[in-house]
Design a protein around this motif. Structure first.
Motif, PDB file in Angstrom:
ATOM      1  N   GLY A 129       2.727 -50.199  15.382  1.00 35.52           N
ATOM      2  CA  GLY A 129       3.440 -51.432  15.082  1.00 35.52           C
ATOM      3  C   GLY A 129       3.018 -52.471  16.102  1.00 35.52           C
ATOM      4  N   THR A 130       3.435 -53.704  15.913  1.00 35.02           N
ATOM      5  CA  THR A 130       3.008 -54.783  16.814  1.00 35.02           C
ATOM      6  C   THR A 130       3.500 -54.557  18.243  1.00 35.02           C
ATOM      7  N   GLU A 131       4.714 -54.013  18.399  1.00 36.59           N
ATOM      8  CA  GLU A 131       5.229 -53.776  19.751  1.00 36.59           C
ATOM      9  C   GLU A 131       4.370 -52.762  20.494  1.00 36.59           C
ATOM     10  N   ARG A 132       4.012 -51.684  19.821  1.00 36.18           N
ATOM     11  CA  ARG A 132       3.207 -50.630  20.459  1.00 36.18           C
ATOM     12  C   ARG A 132       1.826 -51.158  20.828  1.00 36.18           C
ATOM     13  N   SER A 133       1.235 -51.929  19.926  1.00 36.66           N
ATOM     14  CA  SER A 133      -0.089 -52.488  20.199  1.00 36.66           C
ATOM     15  C   SER A 133      -0.025 -53.479  21.357  1.00 36.66           C
ATOM     16  N   GLU A 134       1.031 -54.272  21.396  1.00 34.32           N
ATOM     17  CA  GLU A 134       1.195 -55.216  22.506  1.00 34.32           C
ATOM     18  C   GLU A 134       1.249 -54.472  23.836  1.00 34.32           C
ATOM     19  N   LEU A 135       2.045 -53.401  23.902  1.00 32.92           N
ATOM     20  CA  LEU A 135       2.179 -52.630  25.137  1.00 32.92           C
ATOM     21  C   LEU A 135       0.841 -51.998  25.537  1.00 32.92           C
ATOM     22  N   PHE A 136       0.122 -51.432  24.584  1.00 31.94           N
ATOM     23  CA  PHE A 136      -1.159 -50.801  24.879  1.00 31.94           C
ATOM     24  C   PHE A 136      -2.172 -51.828  25.389  1.00 31.94           C
ATOM     25  N   LEU A 137      -2.231 -52.983  24.745  1.00 32.91           N
ATOM     26  CA  LEU A 137      -3.181 -54.014  25.162  1.00 32.91           C
ATOM     27  C   LEU A 137      -2.826 -54.578  26.534  1.00 32.91           C
ATOM     28  N   GLN A 138      -1.543 -54.630  26.856  1.00 27.34           N
ATOM     29  CA  GLN A 138      -1.138 -55.061  28.196  1.00 27.34           C
ATOM     30  C   GLN A 138      -1.659 -54.094  29.253  1.00 27.34           C
ATOM     31  N   GLN A 139      -1.680 -52.806  28.909  1.00 28.35           N
ATOM     32  CA  GLN A 139      -2.197 -51.799  29.845  1.00 28.35           C
ATOM     33  C   GLN A 139      -3.722 -51.902  29.977  1.00 28.35           C
ATOM     34  N   CYS A 140      -4.394 -52.201  28.868  1.00 28.79           N
ATOM     35  CA  CYS A 140      -5.857 -52.283  28.889  1.00 28.79           C
ATOM     36  C   CYS A 140      -6.360 -53.574  29.531  1.00 28.79           C
ATOM     37  N   PHE A 141      -5.642 -54.672  29.320  1.00 26.97           N
ATOM     38  CA  PHE A 141      -6.077 -55.988  29.796  1.00 26.97           C
ATOM     39  C   PHE A 141      -4.938 -56.616  30.599  1.00 26.97           C
ATOM     40  N   ALA A 142      -4.706 -56.046  31.763  1.00 26.95           N
ATOM     41  CA  ALA A 142      -3.503 -56.371  32.544  1.00 26.95           C
ATOM     42  C   ALA A 142      -3.467 -57.828  32.994  1.00 26.95           C
ATOM     43  N   THR A 143      -4.596 -58.462  33.164  1.00 31.04           N
ATOM     44  CA  THR A 143      -4.614 -59.840  33.670  1.00 31.04           C
ATOM     45  C   THR A 143      -4.657 -60.880  32.546  1.00 31.04           C
ATOM     46  N   THR A 144      -4.623 -60.437  31.304  1.00 35.74           N
ATOM     47  CA  THR A 144      -4.724 -61.356  30.160  1.00 35.74           C
ATOM     48  C   THR A 144      -3.362 -61.524  29.498  1.00 35.74           C
ATOM     49  N   PRO A 145      -2.927 -62.754  29.255  1.00 36.30           N
ATOM     50  CA  PRO A 145      -1.655 -62.947  28.536  1.00 36.30           C
ATOM     51  C   PRO A 145      -1.733 -62.371  27.117  1.00 36.30           C
ATOM     52  N   ILE A 146      -0.678 -61.660  26.728  1.00 38.56           N
ATOM     53  CA  ILE A 146      -0.586 -61.102  25.375  1.00 38.56           C
ATOM     54  C   ILE A 146       0.586 -61.779  24.678  1.00 38.56           C
ATOM     55  N   HIS A 147       0.355 -62.368  23.512  1.00 34.84           N
ATOM     56  CA  HIS A 147       1.414 -63.033  22.741  1.00 34.84           C
ATOM     57  C   HIS A 147       1.632 -62.261  21.442  1.00 34.84           C
ATOM     58  N   ARG A 148       2.841 -61.758  21.260  1.00 30.59           N
ATOM     59  CA  ARG A 148       3.170 -61.063  20.004  1.00 30.59           C
ATOM     60  C   ARG A 148       3.859 -62.038  19.058  1.00 30.59           C
ATOM     61  N   ILE A 149       3.372 -62.103  17.822  1.00 29.48           N
ATOM     62  CA  ILE A 149       3.937 -63.014  16.826  1.00 29.48           C
ATOM     63  C   ILE A 149       4.297 -62.207  15.581  1.00 29.48           C
ATOM     64  N   ASP A 150       5.588 -61.959  15.419  1.00 28.56           N
ATOM     65  CA  ASP A 150       6.104 -61.312  14.220  1.00 28.56           C
ATOM     66  C   ASP A 150       7.529 -61.813  14.004  1.00 28.56           C
ATOM     67  N   ARG A 151       8.180 -61.296  13.002  1.00 33.79           N
ATOM     68  CA  ARG A 151       9.518 -61.796  12.669  1.00 33.79           C
ATOM     69  C   ARG A 151      10.517 -61.552  13.797  1.00 33.79           C
ATOM     70  N   ASP A 152      10.325 -60.478  14.566  1.00 36.57           N
ATOM     71  CA  ASP A 152      11.248 -60.169  15.655  1.00 36.57           C
ATOM     72  C   ASP A 152      11.062 -61.114  16.835  1.00 36.57           C
ATOM     73  N   SER A 153       9.820 -61.392  17.197  1.00 40.51           N
ATOM     74  CA  SER A 153       9.554 -62.204  18.389  1.00 40.51           C
ATOM     75  C   SER A 153       9.760 -63.695  18.151  1.00 40.51           C
ATOM     76  N   THR A 154       9.868 -64.113  16.889  1.00 39.00           N
ATOM     77  CA  THR A 154       9.993 -65.550  16.596  1.00 39.00           C
ATOM     78  C   THR A 154      11.347 -65.894  15.989  1.00 39.00           C
ATOM     79  N   ARG A 155      12.338 -65.028  16.197  1.00 44.79           N
ATOM     80  CA  ARG A 155      13.667 -65.309  15.629  1.00 44.79           C
ATOM     81  C   ARG A 155      14.294 -66.552  16.255  1.00 44.79           C
TER      82      ARG A 155
END
Length: 737
Positions: free
Chosen positions: A494-520
């Motif tokens: 899901g988007t949350e899991r992918s966001e967390l994994f990418l944060q671990q892989c690219f720790a110095t890069t901002p990660i922005h999640r855009i889905d119905r939950d994050s944009t309420r």
């Protein structure tokens, strides 16, 4: 002796009929009884507001059965003749009670009997007491201080201005409670001069754009399919077509598929045009929606931008209707009055003799079929505007490859290389939440919804299990309720899991999640997109919300993690939706001077449809799907309706649809021209505690289908079985599930 006059009134009721009343006790002049005015009438034990359809001297009721209307609410019609006729058409075509159609066409406050013209916009201003305070009066309340300074500078602020300045509505309430801010009314904006509608000059068009614009005719009805690759400049053609319409002293209606697209659309239109623009979508308050509706009905607003329901907005000087992203399924209402705003736009434009533009990079198969048979004029834009080039699309076969949270090593390398060039990446995963499944590793138990035939999705922010179909939620458990094991595994992406994994892989890069939950939260999406527009390297992780219309000039890589779900869908429209979504998402890459690249992970890279889409493009893909539809006898080559029924007891729905099929076959026996399938369970049989079944009716001729449905609905409404179920007719269904 005068002939008695009866009022025929449409009342919001599930009954497929209208209701006759005597005029009010103080009879109005005959001229006041115009179709389209609202009438307050007794209905059962209630008083309701209905809409006058017509007056007559004949009624099927005995004089003693007639009740008297209580009052006329309006002096002039709130629904002009063209909209009243459109409501009748909707009722007949979609087999829905006219009273509910008319109610759907009106803003909520008009349904309750409020005045049809509020007379101005509600704004907030400082009271006399507040004007005597110094600017430093709210040192300990920074939000109130910001609001106070803005009101001192501007005098008055409306809702849109508060949002644009990011000022808190809670701060407004706090100052109002102190008697320092009061509600005021700002007079309506007068219409701008037709000879000077522009605020900024139009952009120069390339030859393809100019050729498309030159083919538009503004004095008569025609439907134009504007098919253009993402980034090819369709919006600039919309803007210049609207400019021509405004110069003729007429209004424009622009339909967009989702609320999320309206802020950027509005911003672009407001920068271009010096005319009043009304906005209509479900995110408005009832008062704001009424104000926008009245501004349009009075002619003050010259441009209307809205989602699906804006198709019912009065346009006294209609000049053009534009449906952007016309293929989008959100233009079809899925409950209540199941209308298609795109199809209503065609009916309305035809009746008002004005042009209709349907714009898309991936037209719906029905639209493309109409263009191929020259019912629509086909305008094509094959290259991107300016110096931008179409992105390269590559398939990445992930069979037998090691995957980390769904990402292959090659995909991670592509992302890393893009970020190293200080560019942006869009990662597309069309599934929100952390993981779609929670399963027990020891006994195989799966966390399912108690109310639906669906698995509960795992969310981590905050931790809980969530059904995305009925909104049921429960705490995230740590122990299997069946075998009491603690070996619970969260399976899938899901988007949350992918966001967390990418944060671990690219720790110095901002990660922005855009889905119905994050944009309420209000303005959350706009704020994220504003950060992205600055151009710093970042990764966007999102669902199909990112696929629609957003201009992201620094995104040069689109990474599609899982492209297989649409290929394996059992829904008639699954492959079509898959192709549209992939092309739309791919279109976010390389929209500026830097080239774009799209990488699609798949276990089925050799699938004929996938190969056709990637190697030959959407046109070839769509034509192949049309050929399959023709062989299978499905729309647009035949006409389809679903009779839907649901009940807490499945036998009730089955019995009702079995009876419906028996009655239908008595009216029109099955034949090659008209055949039946069902009752069948919906793909998700149980949803929100109710069991859902369908009867499919497939006809070779639209007229035969509607003649059958009209007679069948009257019989079903009188049938005792209909009282045990919720039932509805869905004509031209878009969602077969």
């Amino acid at each position: 002796m005068s002939v008695p006059v009866y009022l025929r009134v449409a009342i919001p009721s599930p009954l497929r009929r209208t209701f006759d009343y005597l005029p009010p006790q103080s009879p109005p002049a005959a001229a006041a009884l115009q179709p389209g005015i609202r009438v307050r009438v007794p209905f059962g034990r209630q008083e309701v507001v209905g809409v006058l359809l017509e007056t007559g001297t004949h009624t099927d009721l005995e004089p003693g059965q007639l009740r008297q209307a209580l009052a006329l609410v309006d002096d002039t019609p709130v629904l002009p003749p063209d909209l009243l006729q459109l409501c009748r058409w909707v009722s007949d075509y979609y087999q829905h009670p006219l009273g509910e159609v008319v109610s759907t066409a009106l803003p909520a406050l008009l349904r309750k009997g409020e005045a049809a013209d509020p007379g101005g916009e509600t704004v907030w201003g400082l009271t006399a007491e507040a004007r005597g305070l110094p600017e430093t009066a709210f040192k300990r309340a920074p939000k109130q201080a910001a609001l106070f300074r803005a009101l001192l500078a501007r005098g008055q602020l409306g809702r849109a201005e508060l949002e644009a300045l990011e000022l808190s509505r809670n701060a407004v309430k706090a100052l109002a409670d102190k008697g320092l801010v009061s509600e005021q009314t700002r007079p309506p904006t007068p219409p701008a001069r037709a000879d000077d509608p522009l605020r900024e000059a139009p952009l120069a068009l390339n030859p393809e754009q100019q050729a498309a614009l030159d083919q538009l005719r503004y004095q008569a009805f025609n439907t134009y399919l504007l098919e253009g690759a993402t980034g090819s400049g369709k919006t600039e053609i919309y803007l210049q077509a609207i400019q021509a319409v405004l110069s003729l002293g007429r209004q424009a209606l622009v339909l967009v598929p989702e609320i999320g697209l309206t802020p950027q659309t509005i911003g672009r239109f407001e920068r271009r045009f010096a005319v009043a623009i009304a906005v209509l979508h479900s995110g408005l308050t009832d008062r704001e929606r009424l104000q926008a509706w009245c501004d349009t009905a009075s002619g003050r607003a010259r441009i209307v931008i809205g989602t699906r329901s804006a198709i019912f907005t009065p346009l006294p000087e209609a000049g053009i209707i534009i449906v952007d992203e016309e293929h989008d399924p959100s233009f079809k209402q899925q409950d209540g009055v199941r209308y298609s705003a795109r199809d209503l736009a065609s009916v309305r434009a035809s009746r008002q003799d004005i042009p209709l533009i349907l714009g898309s990079a991936t037209p719906a198969l029905e639209t493309l079929h109409n263009a191929m048979h020259q019912r629509f004029q086909h305008l094509r834009l094959t290259r991107r505007a300016g110096s931008a080039r179409a992105p390269q699309i590559a398939l990445l076969d992930i069979r037998r490859l090691p995957l980390q949270e769904g990402f292959s090593p090659a995909m991670l390398a592509e992302i890393e290389a893009t970020l190293a060039r200080r560019e942006q990446v869009l990662v597309f995963i069309n599934r929100r939440g952390f993981a779609p499944t929670l399963i027990c590793h020891d006994c195989g138990w799966v966390a399912g919804c108690n109310h639906c035939d669906a698995r509960l999705t795992v969310h981590q922010y905050p931790p809980h299990l969530h059904c995305h179909h009925c909104d049921h939620q429960r705490p995230l458990i740590q122990q299997c309720p069946q075998c009491f094991s603690r070996q619970l595994q969260q399976v899938g992406l899901g988007t949350e899991r992918s966001e967390l994994f990418l944060q671990q892989c690219f720790a110095t890069t901002p990660i922005h999640r855009i889905d119905r939950d994050s944009t309420r939260r209000k303005n959350a999406l706009a704020k994220v997109l504003e950060d992205v527009q600055r151009g710093d390297p970042c990764i966007l992780v999102g669902t199909q919300m990112l696929a629609k219309g957003h201009h992201l000039p620094r995104v040069t890589l689109v990474a599609i993690v899982d492209a297989d779900s649409g290929l394996l869908s059992t829904d008639l429209r699954g492959p079509e939706r898959m192709g549209q979504l992939l092309i739309q998402v791919a279109g976010r890459a390389g929209r500026a001077e830097r080239p774009g690249r799209v990488v699609i992970q798949s276990h089925h890279c050799d699938h004929p449809l996938m190969q056709l889409l990637v190697t030959r493009g959407y046109q070839a893909f769509a034509r192949q799907l049309l050929a399959q539809r023709q062989l299978s006898g499905m729309p647009p080559y035949r006409y389809l309706a679903l009779l839907r029924a649901e009940s807490k007891r499945p036998e009730n729905a089955i019995d009702f649809l079995t009876e419906a099929r028996r009655l239908a076959q008595q009216l029109q026996p099955a034949s090659p021209q008209l055949h039946y399938l069902g009752p069948l369970p919906a793909l998700m049989e149980k949803r929100n505690g109710r069991f859902r079944y369908q009867l499919h009716v497939n006809a070779a001729a639209r007229r035969d289908l509607h003649r059958l449905l009209q007679r069948l609905c009257r019989q079903l409404e009188a049938n005792p079985l209909s009282r045990r179920v919720r039932w509805a007719v869905d004509v031209d269904p878009q969602d077969m599930t």
